[in-house]
Design a protein around this motif. Structure first.
Motif, PDB file in Angstrom:
ATOM      1  N   ARG A  23       0.826  -1.199   0.000  1.00 45.58           N
ATOM      2  CA  ARG A  23       0.000   0.000   0.000  1.00 45.58           C
ATOM      3  C   ARG A  23       0.863   1.254   0.000  1.00 45.58           C
ATOM      4  O   ARG A  23       0.560   2.243  -0.677  1.00 45.58           O
ATOM      5  CB  ARG A  23      -0.933  -0.005   1.206  1.00 45.58           C
ATOM      6  N   LEU A  24       1.985   1.198   0.699  1.00 48.57           N
ATOM      7  CA  LEU A  24       2.905   2.340   0.721  1.00 48.57           C
ATOM      8  C   LEU A  24       3.539   2.551  -0.662  1.00 48.57           C
ATOM      9  O   LEU A  24       3.672   3.687  -1.122  1.00 48.57           O
ATOM     10  CB  LEU A  24       3.988   2.105   1.772  1.00 48.57           C
ATOM     11  N   ARG A  27       0.950   4.133  -2.860  1.00 53.83           N
ATOM     12  CA  ARG A  27       0.835   5.572  -2.572  1.00 53.83           C
ATOM     13  C   ARG A  27       1.950   6.349  -3.250  1.00 53.83           C
ATOM     14  O   ARG A  27       1.726   7.416  -3.832  1.00 53.83           O
ATOM     15  CB  ARG A  27       0.900   5.810  -1.060  1.00 53.83           C
ATOM     16  N   TYR A  31       1.322   9.095  -6.114  1.00 52.66           N
ATOM     17  CA  TYR A  31       1.726  10.468  -5.797  1.00 52.66           C
ATOM     18  C   TYR A  31       2.711  10.980  -6.837  1.00 52.66           C
ATOM     19  O   TYR A  31       2.654  12.135  -7.269  1.00 52.66           O
ATOM     20  CB  TYR A  31       2.337  10.516  -4.397  1.00 52.66           C
ATOM     21  N   LEU A  59       3.228  10.540   2.586  1.00 50.11           N
ATOM     22  CA  LEU A  59       2.758   9.187   2.343  1.00 50.11           C
ATOM     23  C   LEU A  59       2.517   8.370   3.605  1.00 50.11           C
ATOM     24  O   LEU A  59       1.735   7.418   3.582  1.00 50.11           O
ATOM     25  CB  LEU A  59       3.768   8.448   1.455  1.00 50.11           C
ATOM     26  N   ASP A  62       0.455  11.411   6.177  1.00 48.07           N
ATOM     27  CA  ASP A  62      -0.704  11.962   5.462  1.00 48.07           C
ATOM     28  C   ASP A  62      -0.903  13.438   5.777  1.00 48.07           C
ATOM     29  O   ASP A  62      -2.019  13.896   6.035  1.00 48.07           O
ATOM     30  CB  ASP A  62      -1.969  11.162   5.792  1.00 48.07           C
ATOM     31  N   CYS A  67      -3.920  10.657   1.122  1.00 47.48           N
ATOM     32  CA  CYS A  67      -3.551   9.241   0.968  1.00 47.48           C
ATOM     33  C   CYS A  67      -4.717   8.367   0.522  1.00 47.48           C
ATOM     34  O   CYS A  67      -4.533   7.426  -0.258  1.00 47.48           O
ATOM     35  CB  CYS A  67      -2.973   8.710   2.274  1.00 47.48           C
ATOM     36  N   GLU A  71      -4.979   5.857  -3.157  1.00 51.96           N
ATOM     37  CA  GLU A  71      -5.253   4.437  -2.958  1.00 51.96           C
ATOM     38  C   GLU A  71      -6.536   4.035  -3.684  1.00 51.96           C
ATOM     39  O   GLU A  71      -6.601   2.970  -4.313  1.00 51.96           O
ATOM     40  CB  GLU A  71      -5.362   4.122  -1.468  1.00 51.96           C
TER      41      GLU A  71
END
Length: 204
Positions: A23-24, A27, A31, A59, A62, A67, A71
């Motif tokens: 998920r990171l 992001r 971004y 990230l 937030d 964020c 996603e």
């Protein structure tokens, strides 16, 4: 969360589960797509936005409150993804085009200006080409200068009124009717007659 050096660059290191790590990464990518300039590479973009501290702030902490949006955008992209090859495998009509092409190359699968390779009974490769007038030529696909089977990927053209193909390796040109190299006549690529499925012979 700690910073560690890696190749002169700081990276973020922690113990997230795999899902959180992915998920990171999602992001970060979303971004970058949003904040980067057109054709801007990641390294200069990374420096321009303020480096690692800025990314941690945006990230992970937030700080901009965005964020959730990237996603959701990533999820929409993932939900809309379709595997084009899987669709072909599931479509008998589309799959039959590839099966026919592999089993028995024919003129409808040859595009003017684009070569196709075909395996001959002796295991060697022939390069098939269709000229602008629809005539089909076949010469050996092995480049006699480099020994690589690349002639099928060559560039078609006309030289002194003769249809030729230029090897993608060193650009020597071969007469499609005879296989003879026009740049060095001591080198020749086999010229094959094209019959039956592929229509009349090229030399006819």
């Amino acid at each position: 969360m700690e910073k560690h050096g890696l190749g002169g660059e700081d990276i973020v290191v922690g113990k997230p589960v795999v899902g959180k790590l992915f998920r990171l990464v999602d992001r970060f990518l979303m971004y970058y797509l949003r904040a980067g300039e057109r054709l801007e590479r990641t390294a200069p973009w990374f420096e321009r936005i303020g480096g690692l501290d800025h990314l941690i702030s945006v990230l992970i902490d937030d700080s901009l409150g965005i964020c959730a949006e990237p996603e959701a955008q990533k999820d929409r992209h993932a939900a809309a993804y379709r595997d084009a090859w899987q669709a072909v495998l599931a479509d008998p009509q589309a799959l039959s085009r590839f099966e026919q092409q592999l089993a028995k190359p024919s003129p409808e699968f040859l595009e003017p200006g684009h070569g196709r390779a075909a395996v001959l009974p002796d295991g060697s490769e022939a390069a098939l080409f269709k000229g602008g007038a629809g005539r089909v030529y076949a010469v050996g696909s092995r480049d006699p200068f480099s020994g690589a089977d690349v002639i099928a990927h060559g560039i078609l053209g006309i030289r002194e009124g003769r249809p030729v193909v230029a090897s993608p390796m060193h650009k020597q040109e071969f007469d499609l009717r005879t296989g003879r190299c026009l740049d060095d006549p001591s080198f020749t690529s086999p010229a094959h007659e094209v019959r039956s499925v592929l229509g009349p012979a090229a030399g006819a």
